[in-house]
Design a protein around this motif. Structure first.
Motif, short mmCIF file in Angstrom:
data_model
loop_
_atom_site.label_atom_id
_atom_site.label_comp_id
_atom_site.label_asym_id
_atom_site.label_seq_id
_atom_site.Cartn_x
_atom_site.Cartn_y
_atom_site.Cartn_z
N LYS A 153 0.75 -1.19 -0.07
CA LYS A 153 0.05 -0.04 0.03
C LYS A 153 0.93 1.27 -0.10
O LYS A 153 2.05 1.33 0.17
CB LYS A 153 -0.77 0.00 1.33
N GLU A 154 0.19 2.26 -0.40
CA GLU A 154 0.99 3.69 -0.38
C GLU A 154 0.87 4.13 1.18
O GLU A 154 0.35 3.79 2.25
CB GLU A 154 0.10 4.68 -1.09
N GLU B 137 0.19 6.34 4.13
CA GLU B 137 -1.07 7.11 4.55
C GLU B 137 -0.78 7.95 5.72
O GLU B 137 -0.11 7.42 6.81
CB GLU B 137 -1.93 5.80 4.71
N GLU C 184 -6.17 -4.89 9.48
CA GLU C 184 -5.75 -3.80 8.30
C GLU C 184 -5.21 -2.49 9.01
O GLU C 184 -4.54 -1.68 8.15
CB GLU C 184 -6.97 -3.43 7.48
#
Length: 121
Positions: free
Chosen positions: A43-44, A46, A88
């Motif tokens: 994921k990028e 955040e 998550e």
């Protein structure tokens, strides 16, 4: 030079809580804002939460109502209380401090080395 120390990561079960802290030390004249970012595999990066010197806060939609950012201006410290953790939320969490080293200095971004938070049963 400004150093950031981030104790507080670890393994926690889903639904549990964890508190991250970040203490800034060194040549600090003034801190503009203190933030927490996270980077999960695949994921990028955040922006999780941010808090200004005046105490204004902002949160990513994914953590609103579950995470609380706070700061102690006298100690140049920022905390992230994480409740109702989900799998998550697993990521490396980074402290970011935007600060001036002396009067008239430009604002510099300083980063902690990161602390791993794993949410798993």
């Amino acid at each position: 030079q400004v150093q950031l120390v981030e104790p507080g990561g670890g393994l926690v079960q889903p639904g549990g809580s964890l508190r991250l802290s970040c203490a800034a030390s060194g040549s600090i004249f003034g801190i503009e804002s203190m933030d927490w970012y996270r980077l999960a595999p695949g994921k990028e990066r955040e922006l999780v939460a941010t808090i200004t010197t005046g105490g204004r806060t902002n949160y990513a939609d994914s953590v609103k109502g579950r995470f609380t950012i706070s700061r102690d201006n006298a100690k140049n410290m920022v905390n992230l209380q994480m409740d109702s953790l989900k799998p998550e939320d697993t990521a490396v969490y980074y402290c970011n401090v935007r600060a001036r080293r002396y009067p008239g200095d430009y604002v510099i971004n300083y980063w902690g080395k990161g602390t791993l938070v794993t949410v798993s049963s």
